[in-house]
Scaffold this motif. Structure first.
Motif, PDB file in Angstrom:
ATOM      1  N   PRO A  28     -10.586  -2.775  10.349  1.00 44.47           N
ATOM      2  CA  PRO A  28      -9.610  -3.501   9.528  1.00 44.47           C
ATOM      3  C   PRO A  28      -8.932  -2.597   8.504  1.00 44.47           C
ATOM      4  CG  PRO A  28     -11.649  -4.752   9.701  1.00 44.47           C
ATOM      5  CD  PRO A  28     -11.897  -3.437  10.366  1.00 44.47           C
ATOM      6  N   ASN A  29      -7.658  -2.785   8.327  1.00 47.94           N
ATOM      7  CA  ASN A  29      -6.864  -2.089   7.316  1.00 47.94           C
ATOM      8  C   ASN A  29      -6.833  -0.571   7.474  1.00 47.94           C
ATOM      9  OD1 ASN A  29      -5.839  -4.330   5.735  1.00 47.94           O
ATOM     10  ND2 ASN A  29      -7.970  -4.698   5.179  1.00 47.94           N
ATOM     11  N   THR A  30      -6.885  -0.104   8.718  1.00 48.60           N
ATOM     12  CA  THR A  30      -6.729   1.338   8.948  1.00 48.60           C
ATOM     13  C   THR A  30      -5.345   1.668   9.518  1.00 48.60           C
ATOM     14  OG1 THR A  30      -7.825   1.075  11.089  1.00 48.60           O
ATOM     15  CG2 THR A  30      -9.185   1.862   9.259  1.00 48.60           C
ATOM     16  N   HIS A  31      -4.630   0.666  10.036  1.00 50.61           N
ATOM     17  CA  HIS A  31      -3.260   0.909  10.519  1.00 50.61           C
ATOM     18  C   HIS A  31      -2.285   0.327   9.503  1.00 50.61           C
ATOM     19  CE1 HIS A  31      -5.176   0.660  14.794  1.00 50.61           C
ATOM     20  NE2 HIS A  31      -5.501   1.771  14.167  1.00 50.61           N
ATOM     21  N   ILE A  32      -2.167   1.025   8.407  1.00 53.50           N
ATOM     22  CA  ILE A  32      -1.342   0.496   7.318  1.00 53.50           C
ATOM     23  C   ILE A  32      -0.434   1.598   6.763  1.00 53.50           C
ATOM     24  CG2 ILE A  32      -2.957  -1.327   6.610  1.00 53.50           C
ATOM     25  CD1 ILE A  32      -3.934   0.596   4.400  1.00 53.50           C
ATOM     26  N   LEU A  76       2.114  -2.827   3.381  1.00 58.61           N
ATOM     27  CA  LEU A  76       1.486  -3.496   2.240  1.00 58.61           C
ATOM     28  C   LEU A  76       2.522  -3.948   1.208  1.00 58.61           C
ATOM     29  CD1 LEU A  76      -1.696  -1.323   1.593  1.00 58.61           C
ATOM     30  CD2 LEU A  76      -1.457  -3.405   2.960  1.00 58.61           C
ATOM     31  N   LEU A 110      -8.270 -10.211   4.046  1.00 60.23           N
ATOM     32  CA  LEU A 110      -7.048  -9.899   4.766  1.00 60.23           C
ATOM     33  C   LEU A 110      -7.097  -8.548   5.450  1.00 60.23           C
ATOM     34  CD1 LEU A 110      -4.903 -11.406   2.033  1.00 60.23           C
ATOM     35  CD2 LEU A 110      -4.761 -12.090   4.424  1.00 60.23           C
ATOM     36  N   TYR A 158      -4.501  -6.085   7.463  1.00 61.22           N
ATOM     37  CA  TYR A 158      -3.062  -5.896   7.683  1.00 61.22           C
ATOM     38  C   TYR A 158      -2.741  -5.003   8.881  1.00 61.22           C
ATOM     39  CZ  TYR A 158      -2.235  -8.387   3.369  1.00 61.22           C
ATOM     40  OH  TYR A 158      -2.186  -9.358   2.420  1.00 61.22           O
ATOM     41  N   ASN A 173      -0.189   6.964  10.658  1.00 62.61           N
ATOM     42  CA  ASN A 173      -0.681   6.104   9.585  1.00 62.61           C
ATOM     43  C   ASN A 173      -0.528   6.826   8.258  1.00 62.61           C
ATOM     44  OD1 ASN A 173      -1.367   3.990  11.288  1.00 62.61           O
ATOM     45  ND2 ASN A 173      -3.333   4.943  11.770  1.00 62.61           N
ATOM     46  N   LEU A 188      -1.116   5.866   5.217  1.00 67.76           N
ATOM     47  CA  LEU A 188      -1.936   5.461   4.077  1.00 67.76           C
ATOM     48  C   LEU A 188      -3.380   5.282   4.552  1.00 67.76           C
ATOM     49  CD1 LEU A 188      -1.264   4.721   1.115  1.00 67.76           C
ATOM     50  CD2 LEU A 188      -1.012   2.358   1.857  1.00 67.76           C
ATOM     51  N   ARG A 190      -7.185   3.790   4.301  1.00 64.89           N
ATOM     52  CA  ARG A 190      -7.652   2.465   3.893  1.00 64.89           C
ATOM     53  C   ARG A 190      -8.046   2.471   2.420  1.00 64.89           C
ATOM     54  NH1 ARG A 190     -11.942  -0.705   7.453  1.00 64.89           N
ATOM     55  NH2 ARG A 190     -13.499   0.763   6.725  1.00 64.89           N
ATOM     56  N   LEU A 200      -6.315  -0.085  -0.126  1.00 69.05           N
ATOM     57  CA  LEU A 200      -7.063  -1.153  -0.791  1.00 69.05           C
ATOM     58  C   LEU A 200      -7.078  -0.957  -2.302  1.00 69.05           C
ATOM     59  CD1 LEU A 200     -10.120  -1.546   1.642  1.00 69.05           C
ATOM     60  CD2 LEU A 200      -8.021  -2.885   1.572  1.00 69.05           C
ATOM     61  N   THR A 220     -13.521  -3.014   2.959  1.00 68.34           N
ATOM     62  CA  THR A 220     -12.833  -3.237   4.227  1.00 68.34           C
ATOM     63  C   THR A 220     -11.569  -4.075   4.093  1.00 68.34           C
ATOM     64  OG1 THR A 220     -15.083  -3.420   5.069  1.00 68.34           O
ATOM     65  CG2 THR A 220     -13.317  -3.814   6.641  1.00 68.34           C
ATOM     66  N   TYR A 221     -11.642  -5.085   3.237  1.00 73.88           N
ATOM     67  CA  TYR A 221     -10.571  -6.074   3.174  1.00 73.88           C
ATOM     68  C   TYR A 221      -9.970  -6.200   1.782  1.00 73.88           C
ATOM     69  CZ  TYR A 221     -12.438  -7.892   7.611  1.00 73.88           C
ATOM     70  OH  TYR A 221     -12.852  -8.034   8.898  1.00 73.88           O
ATOM     71  N   ILE A 222      -8.719  -6.633   1.775  1.00 78.07           N
ATOM     72  CA  ILE A 222      -8.122  -7.135   0.543  1.00 78.07           C
ATOM     73  C   ILE A 222      -8.563  -8.594   0.430  1.00 78.07           C
ATOM     74  CG2 ILE A 222      -5.924  -7.845  -0.510  1.00 78.07           C
ATOM     75  CD1 ILE A 222      -4.724  -5.238   0.642  1.00 78.07           C
ATOM     76  N   LYS A 223      -8.886  -9.016  -0.790  1.00 75.52           N
ATOM     77  CA  LYS A 223      -9.366 -10.384  -0.940  1.00 75.52           C
ATOM     78  C   LYS A 223      -8.392 -11.199  -1.788  1.00 75.52           C
ATOM     79  CE  LYS A 223     -13.699  -9.480  -2.356  1.00 75.52           C
ATOM     80  NZ  LYS A 223     -15.140  -9.713  -2.548  1.00 75.52           N
TER      81      LYS A 223
END
Lengths: 498, 95
Positions: free
Chosen positions: A49-53, A58, A162, A164, B69, B71, B73, B77, B86-89
């Protein structure tokens, strides 16, 4: 509720048959580009999750979108395949709404000037007498837009999480006219679209992973009535079976409501795959107000005639074109052609095979029979099928020239070749002593032996029990160890018995 | 052009803005003056004029389909008010 009320499950057929179901679809399809629609981050399903950003994905301040040329090309490819008008001037609009999976607060989509207008897809279904019925389902338009991110609702947590990775993935949305009339037809329509995007190599069409998903609009009206009934939208369907189930349930629900004298509301409903029912969203939905306007960050796209022609010239043959070619050029039945063009790889294999043998019907039978069984049982795709078209063509020649029998070919040679795919069928047949016995004298001896061993059956046959011929042939075949030529055995038996 | 309270609150809701009762009068006056000024544009006859959607003649400002890519993670974040590794909350979204 009184006992006289109808329910979706308890509804007499004669009431159901008074109504026509009207269905329109919005099909979303993710495009197989390497990068996203307006940013360079990787476009790939899965991944941590959130590694292809990227800053744009964002929605960080100061970022500007830049259109992916490939996505435009893919949308044009689809439009050309569906007979759409390709817009020579197209722009992107902002569709405004707040949801956390959309960090910008708007989705970049197309409103006033979509990239493809009109066109359609032809679907084939069966009528009550099982005859094929063709209907063309028209498109209102096809437009390009970006996908949103994914919300992960973890039951234990008070937050929504989330991811992304998916945000910004290029999508084409195909908006149909309300031309569909049944669950079956709707299923056929989605199946054809999935086949088409796969043939065109613009999407993997994988519904489980969400590459292809639909919003389904359903309404009913009494036959003969011109105005449409009140429509309901069922959101986010990602399996063809469930789409069909949802349409069928919704049609029954609406008809029973009308027959009960209840009003129908224009609303969004969800489908519960467990119960097979649709249900309204509990929260009262305020009418969406997307306030579309042209995105000032993106300049218009102008497509020249040369560019459109260049895309056209590189398009692969479409399933429908191949089906027609297989019927007219190779003389195989329409049903076979339908199955052989189900996937592009299968169609390609058949075409190669037909370049190597002229026994087209036998070639088609092999692909639809033994080859397909093997693929199903082993869970293999035709692209990974061990035998080359050359090997299969050689095997077919051995059968057609009666060097080996059909049964030896399917039961012995084919499995052996799958074990040793590099081997030549002829060499294998010779080495294994499978060559068909076409020696008249030898077979004649066997025929006589068999007939002498069962005098009662011979009498019965001569008194008219002609069905015993199969038994005689089988017995001779057994004695020949499966190598006798069945045609010759039949002839010899007929001579002796009549 | 007259704006009523309902229209004001609708626009505020769409922009997720909270309008306090004591702010209403000033906001109504402000929106009305903007829209009255816009009304002057309506006086121009635009019959047969294509809508102007963009301010320059630039077209086809596109790029090749190359993935990169930009950016990590961790960096991505880091800008969020609330996140884990791992996630945005965000506060729970109820459907």
């Amino acid at each position: 509720m009184t006992s006289t009320e109808f329910t979706p499950t308890e509804l007499p057929d004669e009431l159901l048959e008074k109504y026509e179901t009207v269905i329109g679809l919005e099909v979303h399809c993710q495009l197989l580009t390497d990068s996203k629609l307006f940013a360079s981050d990787t476009n790939r399903f899965g991944g941590e999750p959130n590694t292809h950003i990227s800053p744009l994905t964002l929605a960080l301040p100061g970022t500007l979108p830049k259109l992916n040329q490939k996505a435009v090309e893919y949308a044009v490819r689809l439009g050309l395949a569906c007979g759409c008008d390709i817009s020579r001037h197209t722009i992107f609009d902002r569709k405004n709404y707040f949801y956390p999976d959309l960090p910008k607060g708007y989705q970049i989509s197309q409103d006033k000037a979509p990239i493809c207008v009109g066109g359609g897809v032809t679907v084939t279904t069966k009528d009550q007498e099982n005859n094929p019925v063709e209907r063309t389902i028209r498109f209102h338009h096809i437009h390009l837009e970006e996908d949103a991110g994914k919300s992960v609702h973890d039951g234990s947590s008070s937050d929504t999480q989330l991811d992304y990775n998916r945000a910004g993935t290029p999508l084409v949305e195909m908006v149909s006219e309300p031309d569909l009339r049944s669950a079956e037809e709707t299923g056929a329509f989605v199946t054809e679209i999935r086949r088409l995007v796969r043939y065109l190599d613009i999407s993997d069409g994988n519904m489980e992973e969400g590459s292809l998903r639909c919003d389904v609009n359903v309404s009913v009206r009494p036959f003969g009535q011109e105005e449409y009934g009140t429509k309901v939208e069922i959101k986010n369907m990602n399996s063809i079976r469930n789409i069909m189930r949802a349409v069928e349930y919704e049609r029954r629900r609406q008809v029973s409501a009308l027959e009960n004298g209840d009003a129908l509301f224009q609303e969004t409903r969800m489908f519960d795959a467990e119960t097979g029912e649709t249900y309204g969203m509990r929260v009262k939905e305020t009418m969406n107000d997307y306030r579309y306007f042209p995105d000032p960050d993106l300049c218009p796209v102008e497509l020249t005639e040369e560019r459109v022609q260049a895309i056209k010239s590189q398009m692969p043959a479409l399933p429908r074109e191949l089906r027609e070619k297989f019927v007219s050029q190779y003389g195989i039945p329409a049903y076979d052609a339908e199955l052989l063009t189900d996937t592009r790889d299968m169609a390609r294999y058949f075409e190669e095979l037909c370049g190597l043998t002229t026994h087209y019907k036998t070639a088609s039978n092999w692909l639809m029979g033994p080859v397909r069984s093997y693929l199903n049982e082993s869970g293999t795709e035709i692209a990974a099928f061990p035998l080359t078209p050359g090997t299969l063509a050689e095997l077919i020649e051995l059968i057609e020239t009666q060097v080996i029998s059909h049964s030896v070919a399917t039961q012995k040679a084919f499995p052996a070749l799958l074990e040793e795919p590099g081997r030549s069928p002829r060499e294998l047949a010779e080495a294994s002593d499978w060559l068909q016995n076409r020696n008249t004298n030898e077979l004649e001896t066997l025929v006589e032996e068999v007939l002498q061993s069962m005098p009662d059956k011979v009498k019965a046959y001569q008194k008219g029990k002609k069905g015993l011929m199969g038994l005689f042939v089988g017995e001779v075949m057994k004695k020949s160890k499966g190598k006798g030529d069945p045609k010759m055995i039949n002839q010899l038996l007929a001579q002796k018995l009549n | 052009m007259k704006i009523d309270r309902e229209a004001l609150h609708k626009v505020a809701h769409l922009a997720r803005l909270e309008v306090k009762p004591e702010e209403e009068a000033a906001l109504l006056a402000s929106m009305e003056s903007v829209l009255t000024w816009m009304e002057q544009l309506d006086e121009v006859d635009t019959e047969g004029v294509e809508p102007l959607t963009h301010m320059t003649d630039e077209v086809n400002n596109w790029r090749e389909d190359v993935a990169k890519n930009a950016l990590s993670r961790e960096d991505g974040l880091g800008n969020a008010p609330s996140h884990d590794e791992t996630y945005i909350k965000v506060p729970k979204v109820i459907e």
